[in-house]
Design an enzyme around this catalytic site. Structure first.
Site, PDB file in Angstrom:
ATOM      1  N   ARG A  46       0.739  -1.092   0.257  1.00 25.58           N
ATOM      2  CA  ARG A  46      -0.088   0.019   0.078  1.00 25.58           C
ATOM      3  C   ARG A  46       0.897   0.986   0.035  1.00 25.58           C
ATOM      4  O   ARG A  46       0.621   2.123  -0.658  1.00 25.58           O
ATOM      5  CB  ARG A  46      -1.072  -0.048   1.386  1.00 25.58           C
ATOM      6  CG  ARG A  46      -2.142  -1.035   1.113  1.00 25.58           C
ATOM      7  CD  ARG A  46      -3.037  -1.035   2.050  1.00 25.58           C
ATOM      8  NE  ARG A  46      -2.475  -0.965   3.434  1.00 25.58           N
ATOM      9  CZ  ARG A  46      -2.800  -2.129   4.295  1.00 25.58           C
ATOM     10  NH1 ARG A  46      -3.043  -3.400   3.462  1.00 25.58           N
ATOM     11  NH2 ARG A  46      -2.089  -2.261   5.409  1.00 25.58           N
ATOM     12  N   LYS A 136     -10.602  16.217   5.932  1.00 20.23           N
ATOM     13  CA  LYS A 136     -11.807  15.676   4.905  1.00 20.23           C
ATOM     14  C   LYS A 136     -12.756  14.840   5.590  1.00 20.23           C
ATOM     15  O   LYS A 136     -12.326  14.123   6.520  1.00 20.23           O
ATOM     16  CB  LYS A 136     -11.328  15.190   3.721  1.00 20.23           C
ATOM     17  CG  LYS A 136     -12.641  15.154   2.714  1.00 20.23           C
ATOM     18  CD  LYS A 136     -12.120  13.990   1.524  1.00 20.23           C
ATOM     19  CE  LYS A 136     -12.530  12.656   1.906  1.00 20.23           C
ATOM     20  NZ  LYS A 136     -12.728  11.678   1.048  1.00 20.23           N
ATOM     21  N   LYS A 219     -16.350  20.063  -1.270  1.00 20.06           N
ATOM     22  CA  LYS A 219     -15.996  18.897  -2.025  1.00 20.06           C
ATOM     23  C   LYS A 219     -17.409  18.116  -2.621  1.00 20.06           C
ATOM     24  O   LYS A 219     -17.996  17.624  -1.635  1.00 20.06           O
ATOM     25  CB  LYS A 219     -15.071  17.723  -1.396  1.00 20.06           C
ATOM     26  CG  LYS A 219     -14.935  16.340  -2.637  1.00 20.06           C
ATOM     27  CD  LYS A 219     -13.627  15.779  -2.251  1.00 20.06           C
ATOM     28  CE  LYS A 219     -13.612  14.830  -3.088  1.00 20.06           C
ATOM     29  NZ  LYS A 219     -12.351  13.884  -3.087  1.00 20.06           N
TER      30      LYS A 219
END
Length: 339
Positions: A46, A136, A219
């Protein structure tokens, strides 16, 4: 809370011709991406997946920020530099996804809330110390029979507002993401109506919770027909409807707006972004914050093999350049041949 510092960060993130990379897939989602190209989802793989993009030369020309997942935020690049520091050196603002995904909304079938407020103030303190300057939080809105309900829209908007206020208290710019899902048979007009209602409620709650709007980035989804609707809508109409929806719901003082790709193809996300921005200057900057639409083509090339890195990075930079042009309304499809 230093409003001036928040606005300064927003200014960097909304720099003309630049956008954001959403590299914040959870471990589970990253595993799906890697599995699709035959790569085992270990922590190191990852990391290599993130390194493919974050280690590419020249990304700072097109990227103003990167949203991290907690695991990557704490990892280091091949040369041993912590990723937030690596980005900061290149003038790219490091950000962090802080929500803890969705949970069922009791009493409201097929609707979900977003978890993660517990202990968030303390987490913000740590993330700020580690270099995060924006965060976020995503909520999910589904369009279907008798949904979304007003209760779902209101409760999720309150969660977004409470998160945003906590972020600003910590000196971190909140990115609020109410995603209206593309999945489903809903029409183009339903999409516009529900997206507008969603954003109106989010803006109402941000004001109620005394969030400093010039220090916030939204967003949002573009206005698109449901993926199972069978509708085909001209790109120009996507641009017109998306702008109309934004003008009807978003205050002019908001810091900036970025779009999610939300299941669109890489080319489609670029074309639609260009359609929105080709209509001239708006009260807010309008740019991209894509994940799959930027990373997908490169992942297909890379497939976990070192000998494919250079070609995969070339494809990534090409998609960044195309979306940079689209964020200025300067994209034309013949430029795709350069890639």
């Amino acid at each position: 809370m230093n409003n001036e510092a928040l606005e300064e960060t927003v200014g960097k993130m909304m720099a003309r011709g630049k956008g954001l990379l959403a590299a914040d897939e959870s471990v589970k989602t990253a595993a799906k991406r890697l599995d699709a190209v035959g790569v085992e989802s270990t922590e190191e793989n990852r990391r290599l997946y993130r390194e493919l993009f974050l280690g590419a030369e020249g990304i700072e020309e097109y990227l103003s920020g990167v949203i991290f997942y907690d695991e990557t935020f704490r990892q280091k690049s091949n040369d041993g530099t912590p990723y937030p520091e690596l980005l900061e050196r290149r003038g790219i603002v490091p950000g962090i996804k802080v929500d803890k995904s969705t949970i069922p909304f009791p009493g409201f079938p097929n609707e979900v809330l977003t978890a993660g407020l517990d202990g968030l103030a303390e987490r913000f303190e740590e993330y700020y110390r580690l270099g995060a300057r924006f965060a976020k939080w995503r909520v999910v809105v589904r369009i279907g029979e008798e949904i979304p309900t007003e209760e779902c829209l209101q409760t999720n908007a309150i969660l977004l507002a409470r998160y945003a206020r906590l972020a600003q208290e910590a000196g971190i710019v909140p990115m609020v993401e109410p995603e209206v899902l593309l999945d489903g048979p809903h029409s183009f007009s339903q999409s516009e109506d529900i997206t507008e209602k969603t954003l109106v409620e989010v803006m109402k709650q941000l004001r109620r919770y005394r969030v400093h709007l010039p220090g916030v980035i939204l967003k949002t989804s573009m206005v698109l027909p449901g993926s199972e609707s069978g509708q085909s809508v001209p790109t120009e109409e996507v641009g017109s409807a998306t702008l109309r929806m934004l003008h009807n719901s978003v205050p002019e003082e908001l810091g900036g707006i970025v779009f999610l790709s939300g299941g669109q193809s890489p080319d489609g996300a670029t074309i639609n972004l260009n359609a929105i921005n080709s209509r001239g200057e708006q009260p807010w900057g309008l740019t991209f914050s894509y994940a799959r639409a930027l990373q997908g083509p490169s992942l297909e090339i890379w497939r976990g093999k070192e000998e494919n890195i250079a070609e995969a990075r070339k494809a990534f930079l090409h998609r960044l350049k195309m979306n940079s042009l689209a964020s200025k309304g300067e994209y034309v499809s013949k430029l795709e041949q350069e890639g």
